[in-house]
Scaffold this motif. Structure first.
Motif, PDB file in Angstrom:
ATOM      1  N   LEU A   1       4.041  11.309   2.998  1.00 24.26           N
ATOM      2  CA  LEU A   1       3.101  10.587   2.434  1.00 24.26           C
ATOM      3  C   LEU A   1       2.376  11.220   1.190  1.00 24.26           C
TER       4      LEU A   1
ATOM      5  N   TYR B   1       5.460   4.147   2.195  1.00 25.97           N
ATOM      6  CA  TYR B   1       6.093   5.284   3.131  1.00 25.97           C
ATOM      7  C   TYR B   1       6.841   4.916   4.166  1.00 25.97           C
ATOM      8  N   GLU B   2       6.237   3.853   4.774  1.00 20.98           N
ATOM      9  CA  GLU B   2       7.085   3.373   6.185  1.00 20.98           C
ATOM     10  C   GLU B   2       8.329   2.865   5.772  1.00 20.98           C
TER      11      GLU B   2
ATOM     12  N   GLU C   1       0.990   3.538   2.098  1.00 22.45           N
ATOM     13  CA  GLU C   1       1.209   3.373   3.613  1.00 22.45           C
ATOM     14  C   GLU C   1       2.708   2.830   3.768  1.00 22.45           C
ATOM     15  N   SER C   2       2.649   1.632   3.441  1.00 26.09           N
ATOM     16  CA  SER C   2       3.684   0.624   3.541  1.00 26.09           C
ATOM     17  C   SER C   2       4.931   1.122   2.941  1.00 26.09           C
TER      18      SER C   2
ATOM     19  N   THR D   1       0.740  -1.118  -0.002  1.00 26.05           N
ATOM     20  CA  THR D   1       0.064   0.160   0.226  1.00 26.05           C
ATOM     21  C   THR D   1       0.879   1.323   0.144  1.00 26.05           C
TER      22      THR D   1
ATOM     23  N   TYR E   1       1.968   9.300  -2.429  1.00 31.10           N
ATOM     24  CA  TYR E   1       0.656   9.250  -3.450  1.00 31.10           C
ATOM     25  C   TYR E   1       1.040   9.895  -4.801  1.00 31.10           C
TER      26      TYR E   1
END
Lengths: 141, 141
Positions: free
Chosen positions: A46, A34-35, A31-32, A29, A50
């Motif tokens: 973030l 990004y992490e 998010e992941s 995703t 995107y």
DNA sequence: CTCGGTGCAAACGTTTTGCAGAGCA
DNA sequence: TGCTCTGCAAAACGTTTGCACCGAG
């Protein structure tokens, strides 16, 4: 969006995001990703992830997978293939089936649409979730 | 969620929501069902629409369609079939193709998942969007 | 009387966007 | 120098949820 006609510069960050998707077979995703990159680029935002995912998808380098979950997944394998998702833990895996182009033509005649393609998403319970662990907790991905 | 074990009462409103979906062949969103019923039930709340859509889907009376758009669509036709969505205007139509149960078994062997089914979503440009109107505007649904 | 249904508003998770500054070509 | 890329924060968007009240059974 409206990035269509822009000239793109070389962006180290975008390349890293691309690599993160291609190298990892997990269909991450936003998010992941990004992490993961946050470790190397502490100032990473973030929103930038995107934005770059949108650009990469638009350039045809990655593709966006719509799943049953809220968050979109991204896939660096542009070879046509399907996916299967576990209803329990959300795990998403590739399914390599021959792409049926004939059905697209058939649907074109049936619907009057100019058909561009189709996506198949299987759903079920993955092998890890079939026999749930003793404590009843379910693993996620 | 956690509505699984509840005993359901007869709810006029839920019945209306169900009817709105079954009678209209447009695969409405929660929002558009809300707009439609708001005329008859001025005090209607969007949260209630969502709650009832969830209940109806759980009861197997309607199904949720994941599209390329953000908002989910709902379909009152429980006969297995596929959908096609216009990339331009978002229009969503039914596509009646024979359901291929064999491919589920094949994928079960390939992936180790206990396969429950699959969904096919075609994409393309609908007949109305193929030749865009003079003024360049695009119709939505 | 009990428990499900409803309206309302707040919260939620994901994604997009406006803005100002940094930096590639 | 001009335009893209970035970080930041706010907003947008679809959806869910907590709460108090209403109402079916």
């Amino acid at each position: 969006m409206e990035n269509r006609m822009k000239e793109r510069r070389q962006s180290k960050l975008r390349e890293e995001i691309y690599n993160a998707i291609v190298q990892h077979p997990v269909h991450p995703t936003a998010e992941s990703i990004y992490e993961q990159l946050k470790a190397t680029y502490p100032s990473l935002s973030l929103g930038t992830v995107y934005r770059n995912l949108g650009i990469l998808a638009e350039q045809g380098l990655i593709r966006r997978i719509d799943t049953y979950d809220a968050a979109d997944r991204f896939d660096g394998n542009m070879q046509p293939h399907s996916h299967i998702q576990c209803r329990q833990c959300g795990r998403l895996e590739d399914v390599f089936l021959p792409y049926d182009g004939q059905v697209d033509q058939m649907v074109e005649r049936m619907t009057g649409f100019q058909v561009e393609g189709h996506a198949v998403l299987f759903s079920g319970i993955c092998s890890r979730c079939k026999v749930p662990p003793e404590d009843g907790r379910q693993q996620v991905q």
